[in-house]
Write a protein that holds these residues in place. Sequence first.
Motif, PDB file in Angstrom:
ATOM      1  N   SER A 136       3.477   6.354   8.526  1.00  0.00           N
ATOM      2  CA  SER A 136       3.677   5.589   7.364  1.00  0.00           C
ATOM      3  C   SER A 136       2.412   5.776   6.572  1.00  0.00           C
ATOM      4  CB  SER A 136       3.813   4.142   7.995  1.00  0.00           C
ATOM      5  OG  SER A 136       2.953   3.916   8.815  1.00  0.00           O
ATOM      6  N   TYR A 137       1.427   6.479   7.301  1.00  0.00           N
ATOM      7  CA  TYR A 137       0.146   6.586   6.324  1.00  0.00           C
ATOM      8  C   TYR A 137       0.284   7.685   5.235  1.00  0.00           C
ATOM      9  CZ  TYR A 137      -4.798   6.849   5.492  1.00  0.00           C
ATOM     10  OH  TYR A 137      -6.130   6.843   4.953  1.00  0.00           O
ATOM     11  N   ASP A 140      -8.109   4.953   1.766  1.00  0.00           N
ATOM     12  CA  ASP A 140      -7.669   6.344   2.030  1.00  0.00           C
ATOM     13  C   ASP A 140      -8.738   7.050   3.111  1.00  0.00           C
ATOM     14  OD1 ASP A 140      -5.917   7.447  -0.647  1.00  0.00           O
ATOM     15  OD2 ASP A 140      -5.268   6.211   1.015  1.00  0.00           O
ATOM     16  N   TRP A 199      -5.716   1.883   4.837  1.00  0.00           N
ATOM     17  CA  TRP A 199      -4.772   1.724   4.047  1.00  0.00           C
ATOM     18  C   TRP A 199      -5.365   1.444   2.555  1.00  0.00           C
ATOM     19  CZ3 TRP A 199      -0.139   2.681   6.035  1.00  0.00           C
ATOM     20  CH2 TRP A 199       0.054   2.525   7.269  1.00  0.00           C
ATOM     21  N   ARG A 235       0.701  -1.078  -0.024  1.00  0.00           N
ATOM     22  CA  ARG A 235       0.009  -0.078  -0.107  1.00  0.00           C
ATOM     23  C   ARG A 235       0.890   1.213   0.064  1.00  0.00           C
ATOM     24  NH1 ARG A 235      -4.353  -2.424  -1.738  1.00  0.00           N
ATOM     25  NH2 ARG A 235      -4.770  -3.930  -0.553  1.00  0.00           N
ATOM     26  N   LYS A 236       2.033   1.215   0.588  1.00  0.00           N
ATOM     27  CA  LYS A 236       2.889   2.244   0.934  1.00  0.00           C
ATOM     28  C   LYS A 236       4.420   1.637   0.616  1.00  0.00           C
ATOM     29  CE  LYS A 236      -0.680   5.047   2.420  1.00  0.00           C
ATOM     30  NZ  LYS A 236      -1.156   6.286   1.749  1.00  0.00           N
ATOM     31  N   THR A 296       3.484   8.742   4.543  1.00  0.00           N
ATOM     32  CA  THR A 296       4.815   8.498   4.244  1.00  0.00           C
ATOM     33  C   THR A 296       5.633   9.730   4.464  1.00  0.00           C
ATOM     34  OG1 THR A 296       4.770   9.311   1.818  1.00  0.00           O
ATOM     35  CG2 THR A 296       3.930   7.175   2.189  1.00  0.00           C
TER      36      THR A 296
END
Lengths: 339, 471
Positions: free
Chosen positions: A83-84, B274, B271, A48-49, A86
């Motif tokens: 982390s959400y 959003d 995640w 996701r990231k 970044t």
Amino acid sequence: MGEMEQLRKEAESLKDEITAARKAVQDLTLQDHVAGTAVVGRVQLKTRKTLRGHLSKIYAVHWGDSKLCVSASQDGKLIVWDSYTTNKVHAIPLKSSWVMTCAYAPSGNMVACGGLDNMCSIYNLKGKDGNVKVMRELAAHTGYLSCCRFLNDNEIITSSGDCTCVLWDIETGSQKTVFAGHLGDCMSLGVAPDFNTFISGACDFTAKLWDIRDGQCRQTFGGHESDINAIGFFPNGNAVITGSDDASCKLYDLRSDQELITYQDSGIMCGVTSLAPSLSGRLILAGYDDFNCNIWDSLKAERVGVLSGHDNRVSCIGVTPDGMACCTGSWDSFLKIWN
Amino acid sequence: MTIKTLSQHGVQRQQMPCLTKMERMIISMQDPDMGIKLRNQRLLITVIPHAMTGADIFEWLIKKFSISDEEALHIGQIFVKYGYIYPLKEPRNLILKVDNSPYRFQTPYYWMSTRWPASELDYAIYLAKKNIRKQGELIEYEKECYNALHKRINHTWDFVVMQAREQLRASKQRRKADRIVLECQEQAYWLVNRPPPGTLDNIDHGPERRTTNTRVQLNADFYKKEIEHNRISLARNRVKSSICLESYVKYCEQYQPHDPIMQGCLPSNPWITDDIMFWNMNCETVSVPTKLRVERWSFSFMELLSDPVGRKEFLTYLEKEFSAENLCFWQACEDVRHGETSKIPGKVDEVYKQFLAPGASRWVNIDSKTMEKTLEGFKRPHRFVLDDAQMHIYFLMKKDSYPRYLKSDLYKNLLARAVVPQETKKSVLPFIHRQRHSSPSPALATQAAEDDGKTKNSNSFKSNSGTASRL
């Protein structure tokens, strides 16, 4: 000479008796027991990231809460990520770039790291002027720092290449308890959910359960054929999961005092570097030297998924406290968030 | 096959145990009957015997282990990375190509387990040979290494040059085909063990770990401690494995609805969508907790106590029962346990005054034995001095107040009022190309379309029940 040989023989024979006692309570095999449990099916997690910013191998990552995590890299930086989004919340330059571990305090007020400098450095994130500064340097180990974990803002446990684990008082910077007993470098540690005990895995192929209050080793678990690199508690606190260079993970049950489940596959040849259970404990995510992360069904001991996407060894893995996502860190200098 | 053994009183230790496993596989790959069929492969004008294509390797792995394409490719790559198989066409590119690119098995002489770590002397000889054969044939980084080695092991340089000349002379005596093979093998070995700068060092394995046990003295004292430890261990009570396994099954079942990776979450996984509603609804101090959260308090007493909202509710209940001091005492003990060392004596004093002293305003009921022990401990207060008393009150609440709370109207009403979040519907906005899905459960969603590993990089999103588009 004669006396020592006798003592050694006595210790060995007691060990054999323990093995027999453990066997005596094995009344059912895993296969029989979980035959009725529903299958998990294939688990596919997506990235996701991707957290970019480190310039060298990442050696450790630790979640603070559901969004904040801290990572340590051999480029000499400790980075606290939201982390959400970044975003890098803090980028802390380290005195020594040979860092091997990092930890986030449960309160979110501090982070710690250490490595080949044999020290555990504690950083205060909530300093008055907003700058992150070294709060304490805990020095007494005679070997590299392999892992550290906070109990609270005042106590931290470290494991070291000098074969011991130590409980420190952060305020005074002194050693409160030394947990000695391993015959090889201690590579990792995990704290129990109730904070009364912790486990350590070492290069003597064993895992030990220690009582934090009296410093005694309560239980020792063997069975691995090589160094134990990763260790963690099953979420209910009744079992210990270990990952080793022998390419297998094992689940040791504390109440029956023995290994109950092994997670291995003939197609997996490279060692386990890190592991983390999902919130319910049904899934175990394990990072390996062969650049992949495998997802195991903890009850059926079957592989149910793979996380591939890193270009080098997966060195660390962690699941958020709310179980929402997992983060993998790799020697390719990237962190990836999956779910 | 032990790779690096150690002497003296250490434990026999094997470096890189993965190599044994790899070699076992490599040997079975070369089995004359069940292994890969080797053929002659052409390389420019020369014929190289005993070679195979990348596709051969790939197919053999799939057939032998019944694995997916992805996994076979992954395993094949490992063999090339560690030098057990080397490419003939582009030797510097250590990857497995699943086509008719030719590959060859490395000779056991050059296996990682027999010649590792690579010695400086051998590398010097290798570079010297290259240098002698064709002046200026060394690549830039090789020239640098050569010069560096020349400086470092200057004292044996005569030996290096002599060996290099000798080996070159011997190789001239061989047939051209053999000579090429040997050169390929040697080059492959050095590409793995001395990778060019900028390429991945496949055999890098981090900081050295001690292979001999030199820190712990295996003397009489050590064995006496071992014996003591083993005696205590032997005497411990062991629970039957069936009971333990059952507890894991039950735990996983109970917590599965709470495990987002297993079962997704409502309203949606932030995640993926959003949308941070989930975190807002479950934050520490929310006024109306979600149903899942309230249910979780009934799993165990610790679950109730670890949730600030749960503690607050429980305190309200205890106040009605006039036993709120128990929870307050427990919390005060936690504060002592996890707080600053310097503040401990002061805190302990406060606790005594408020909860334990005769006639205290919030007196807690502790049995006399524990009270005596605790008061004794107060003479030298330390972090764990209140542990016994705290444990006593903890069990009191757990056995008595907690079960009654779960049956109480207070709890039942809270559960009835608790929120079950609406699943966030998928919204399609023209300027956002990425599709959104609400809480697809990774574990369940893929059962609908069972793949054979080919969808690793696919962008297809599997549809989930309950999603609808909304503009």
